[in-house]
Scaffold this motif. Sequence first.
Motif, PDB file in Angstrom:
ATOM      1  N   VAL A   4       0.859  -1.183   0.000  1.00  0.00           N
ATOM      2  CA  VAL A   4       0.000   0.000   0.000  1.00  0.00           C
ATOM      3  C   VAL A   4       0.895   1.232   0.000  1.00  0.00           C
ATOM      4  O   VAL A   4       1.768   1.369   0.863  1.00  0.00           O
ATOM      5  CB  VAL A   4      -0.917   0.007   1.242  1.00  0.00           C
ATOM      6  N   PRO A   5       0.716   2.145  -0.971  1.00  0.00           N
ATOM      7  CA  PRO A   5       1.570   3.331  -0.990  1.00  0.00           C
ATOM      8  C   PRO A   5       1.226   4.276   0.159  1.00  0.00           C
ATOM      9  O   PRO A   5       0.061   4.442   0.519  1.00  0.00           O
ATOM     10  CB  PRO A   5       1.260   3.976  -2.341  1.00  0.00           C
ATOM     11  N   THR A   6       2.264   4.885   0.707  1.00  0.00           N
ATOM     12  CA  THR A   6       2.076   5.860   1.777  1.00  0.00           C
ATOM     13  C   THR A   6       2.234   7.255   1.188  1.00  0.00           C
ATOM     14  O   THR A   6       3.225   7.546   0.516  1.00  0.00           O
ATOM     15  CB  THR A   6       3.099   5.658   2.903  1.00  0.00           C
ATOM     16  N   ILE A   7       1.255   8.097   1.453  1.00  0.00           N
ATOM     17  CA  ILE A   7       1.244   9.474   0.979  1.00  0.00           C
ATOM     18  C   ILE A   7       1.310  10.380   2.202  1.00  0.00           C
ATOM     19  O   ILE A   7       0.540  10.206   3.145  1.00  0.00           O
ATOM     20  CB  ILE A   7      -0.028   9.769   0.171  1.00  0.00           C
ATOM     21  N   ARG A  25      -7.902   9.392   1.525  1.00  0.00           N
ATOM     22  CA  ARG A  25      -8.143   8.083   2.144  1.00  0.00           C
ATOM     23  C   ARG A  25      -9.326   7.346   1.531  1.00  0.00           C
ATOM     24  O   ARG A  25      -9.373   6.132   1.557  1.00  0.00           O
ATOM     25  CB  ARG A  25      -8.403   8.263   3.638  1.00  0.00           C
ATOM     26  N   HIS A  28      -9.361   4.471  -2.131  1.00  0.00           N
ATOM     27  CA  HIS A  28      -8.153   4.015  -2.816  1.00  0.00           C
ATOM     28  C   HIS A  28      -7.348   3.014  -2.014  1.00  0.00           C
ATOM     29  O   HIS A  28      -6.545   2.297  -2.587  1.00  0.00           O
ATOM     30  CB  HIS A  28      -7.248   5.208  -3.151  1.00  0.00           C
ATOM     31  N   TRP A  30      -5.089   3.971   0.039  1.00  0.00           N
ATOM     32  CA  TRP A  30      -3.784   4.570   0.292  1.00  0.00           C
ATOM     33  C   TRP A  30      -3.612   4.817   1.782  1.00  0.00           C
ATOM     34  O   TRP A  30      -4.557   5.117   2.489  1.00  0.00           O
ATOM     35  CB  TRP A  30      -3.657   5.908  -0.425  1.00  0.00           C
ATOM     36  N   LEU A 125       1.174   7.891  -8.982  1.00  0.00           N
ATOM     37  CA  LEU A 125       1.446   6.575  -8.404  1.00  0.00           C
ATOM     38  C   LEU A 125       1.415   5.485  -9.470  1.00  0.00           C
ATOM     39  O   LEU A 125       2.148   4.501  -9.370  1.00  0.00           O
ATOM     40  CB  LEU A 125       0.449   6.270  -7.295  1.00  0.00           C
TER      41      LEU A 125
END
Length: 186
Positions: A4-7, A25, A28, A30, A125
């Motif tokens: 899971v990508p962290t933003i 949030r 998605h 994310w 992303l």
Amino acid sequence: MLPVPTIAVLSNSPALASVLGATLRRGHGWRVREFCDHRALSDYMRIAPLALLVTDYDLDRVTAADVALSIRNGDDLASRHVQIIALSRTVDSEMRRRCVQAGIDEVIVKPMSPVYLEERIAARLANGTGGYVSAEPYYVGPDRRNRIALDDTRVIPVERRGENIVSFLAHKAMREQRPDSSRPDA
């Protein structure tokens, strides 16, 4: 399964960071982290990698360009090739030069829709972080080679082609060229 990508969202305004965080949030999956201080962001980046950073350009004592330079030059960070989107009210030539030097990927002019920001993040992303050049100690940032300037061949020219700037003058000119339905034809 992909991680899971962290933003990270960095803003002086807790309200703006909260709104952007809540928008990002939804739907998605994310992982979104909100920061009101660039030092807290740096501390977090020492222990966890980020995929993308969304930041106000003007922060308390620094700018987004300063934050980007500290990320690109930081040896103790978990991820140096973070994609960076800066938010600003205006873009001048000095700011543009600093953003390019610091390796900021994109500048979005405020006011903007949080949904638009969400779309830009999804697009970034999807492209991944493969477009980075490492020419240390001088430049570590997005690959900006082979970019050519195109002539604007549209009837109504836009002030800045290729940047995330909406020209209200161009929209006004387009409205003036449209036939008005409320005007009787002579």
